[in-house]
Design an enzyme around this catalytic site. Structure first.
Site, PDB file in Angstrom:
ATOM      1  N   LYS B  81     -13.058  -0.669  20.211  1.00 40.95           N
ATOM      2  CA  LYS B  81     -12.796   0.736  19.864  1.00 40.95           C
ATOM      3  C   LYS B  81     -11.456   0.974  19.161  1.00 40.95           C
ATOM      4  O   LYS B  81     -11.292   1.969  18.466  1.00 40.95           O
ATOM      5  CB  LYS B  81     -12.855   1.594  21.134  1.00 40.95           C
ATOM      6  CG  LYS B  81     -14.235   1.671  21.757  1.00 40.95           C
ATOM      7  CD  LYS B  81     -15.050   2.807  21.158  1.00 40.95           C
ATOM      8  CE  LYS B  81     -16.407   2.919  21.850  1.00 40.95           C
ATOM      9  NZ  LYS B  81     -17.220   4.017  21.287  1.00 40.95           N
ATOM     10  N   SER B 113     -13.888   9.014  29.066  1.00 37.32           N
ATOM     11  CA  SER B 113     -13.310   8.350  30.231  1.00 37.32           C
ATOM     12  C   SER B 113     -13.358   6.849  30.025  1.00 37.32           C
ATOM     13  O   SER B 113     -13.067   6.066  30.900  1.00 37.32           O
ATOM     14  CB  SER B 113     -14.093   8.721  31.497  1.00 37.32           C
ATOM     15  OG  SER B 113     -15.447   8.404  31.304  1.00 37.32           O
TER      16      SER B 113
END
Lengths: 381, 381
Positions: B81, B113
């Site tokens: 990511k 989250s």
């Protein structure tokens, strides 16, 4: 095992010779670094962190440590033990008369429920030698299946050492197999020591490639720290460093007296028995006579350090979370020393000075029952 | 996020440009092979193993698969990511007027989250940009601490998407922060796709170095399979392979309908919502509109496959035991397809023929709560 009279002298040259022999059969495992862990090792612990420990009240040490991890958890069978096993079987095959006397068919035998069992089974299979492995009936099924998977003949025994040895004796009597002990033999020590040679070369090459200019004088490792159970690997690594100027240290668990080598080193007398259930289950054995001669009598190991099971598990958790590597508890003992043992850290600060140390850390193996991981990794607080 | 009007076209060239931008900020993660797993993938499953599964009664496929694992579990923050996050912030910084208008101080915001939260927090810090991360109050403490550790401003919300979006809107109204979504934006897709470029180069180099002679015609990958949640990474990888002849496949969990992209791909209509508690918790989202345009409308992905949670955990266990790597469940979905999905395996057999396939497998991340590992890894039977 080859007769003691046939073994090479315990020198760095002999480790080099062993390396030539086993190189085609084992992985040259990677050496990796980790910025977060080197940073953590180079950060003084807080006085609060030392409270309630054996270092309470001390001024935290400020070592500078660049860590280099030798990943024997990525070795064949998941641990360094294949090195010694391959070398021992090579030497045995060269013993005059052994092959001619049907040695390969009679085979080899050991009692072990751990990494040595699988290492010997694999090395025997690849050498066309029969292998008999005596394992306690209560061994976990995965280990039994693993050992059988390498084609070994698994024989069950009770779990005390008396029971295991009795069954081993019976196998020897019935088959004529030769005993290959897990650590207390020069051939095993020389085989395991080959990881030390690779570690030295790999770090030298990395440093050379990373150099900004030729003026930089740093060449390679300053020190290595390795786990110590029976001491076969630690003594082999010490031999691999003899004459290089690289200092070698041993790391043990302290739980229930598993720090036998440290106690022996400090008292001047080897401790011959250990009975500990430390979480570092590969290190529950007393140091052997041959390793002792290298570690203590020749002082090729500069110091022994021990850490608590809690510290071992804290280190292990960091390896899983930060390095994303699967390691067994025994493999985390040296890192725990580097991170949490103020005696070791003070020494590194004193001797490494401002420039610090390039410290080799041996990740000895990665064979852990995955079902137990959650408990192990949660239990560090 | 930079305005859509400013984004580069969705092409391989744009991925190459993104790679130039982010290279200094991310790791070129290693690509590793594993003999045991390639062998297992190249062994037909037994008819008994297929019993009781959706493939019962079929003749097991016999593909030849050489697996190449792209280890984004070893990436910064433990997942791919960061690639998209760094690229998105670079593009945002180049948007005319954004910096001059105080953009860096107003900052960026997202609700997550998971890995995107930490990725954005890290990329923002290294770019001197404020980061606001909306996290459900019930997030596990380690993830909250991790995100705060990168200097982000963590704001808590309820756990439904309505509650999270409401809090995010409030943050935007109060601070003027720009929203950076986790996957549904061209800049994110181009950033994630950079891992595909590296994978291609790394495999080509490995094959070239291993060649016995110049006659061997094999050059590189035949196919890549990547996990699909929101589809940002899968679509980026597909773009990185456009025009190379390398086929790209997507892998999803099937539990409780988490295979939305597969169902959409087969029906011709994107499935806009998903509500699944699959163990592959990074893949519980529906595929986004921009990724969908690449995956389905342009057919840059050749097929979607899905596996059960049990198969995902079996694959995960193999990775821990055989590769000694820490990976999260979502990362194991493509391997589970390669090992256990007879539809995929038949396709690979048919198209790969005797020579077989060099198959790239994306290990997307390694962020798993270590306390849960025991249960996850024991629960595969």
């Amino acid at each position: 095992m080859a007769a003691l009279s046939t073994t090479l002298p315990l020198t760095r040259d002999s480790v080099l010779q062993a390396h030539k022999v086993i190189q085609p059969h084992v992985h040259r495992t990677p050496v990796v670094t980790n910025q977060t862990l080197s940073q953590l090792a180079s950060t003084p612990r807080s006085p609060q962190d030392l409270e309630g420990t054996r270092f309470a009240g001390r001024t935290p040490a400020k070592p500078v440590l660049r860590l280099w991890f030798k990943c024997e958890n990525l070795q064949r069978i998941g641990a360094f033990k294949v090195r010694g096993a391959f070398y021992a079987l090579h030497r045995l095959s060269e013993e005059p008369g052994w092959v001619e006397g049907g040695g390969k068919e009679k085979g080899v035998v050991t009692h072990s429920s751990g990494n040595h069992a699988q290492a010997l089974a694999l090395a025997a299979r690849e050498n066309g030698i029969a292998a008999h492995i005596v394992m306690p009936q209560i061994s976990i099924p995965a280990k039994i299946a693993g050992t059988k998977g390498y084609g070994a003949n698994v024989i069950f025994s009770g779990s005390t050492s008396v029971e295991r040895e009795a069954v081993t004796e019976r196998v020897i009597a019935e088959t004529g197999a030769r005993l290959v002990p897990p650590y207390d033999h020069p051939d095993i020590m020389l085989g395991q020591g080959t990881l030390g040679l690779e570690l030295q070369e790999q770090v030298e090459r990395s440093i050379a490639e990373g150099k900004k200019n030729k003026e930089q004088k740093k060449r390679g490792l300053d020190a290595v720290i390795a786990p110590c159970g029976g001491g076969g690997m630690l003594s082999g690594v010490a031999l691999s460093c003899e004459g290089t100027g690289i200092r070698v240290f041993g790391a043990e668990p302290s739980y229930q007296g598993a720090d036998d080598a440290k106690r022996g080193y400090e008292s001047g007398e080897r401790v011959p028995t250990v009975s500990s259930l430390t979480v570092a289950d590969g290190l529950r054995t007393p140091v052997g006579l041959h390793p002792w001669s290298v570690i203590y009598e020749r002082r090729l190991v500069s110091g022994m350090f021990s850490v608590t099971d809690e510290e071992i598990l804290r280190a292990m958790r960091l390896v899983y979370e930060r390095m994303k590597m699967v390691v067994e508890p025994s493999a985390c003992v040296p890192l725990a020393v580097a991170l949490f043992d103020e005696d070791f850290r003070s020494l590194a600060e004193r001797e490494g000075g401002e420039e610090g140390w390039d410290l080799g850390i041996v990740f000895s193996g990665g064979n852990v029952a995955v079902e137990a991981l959650g408990k192990l990794l949660a239990g560090d607080k």
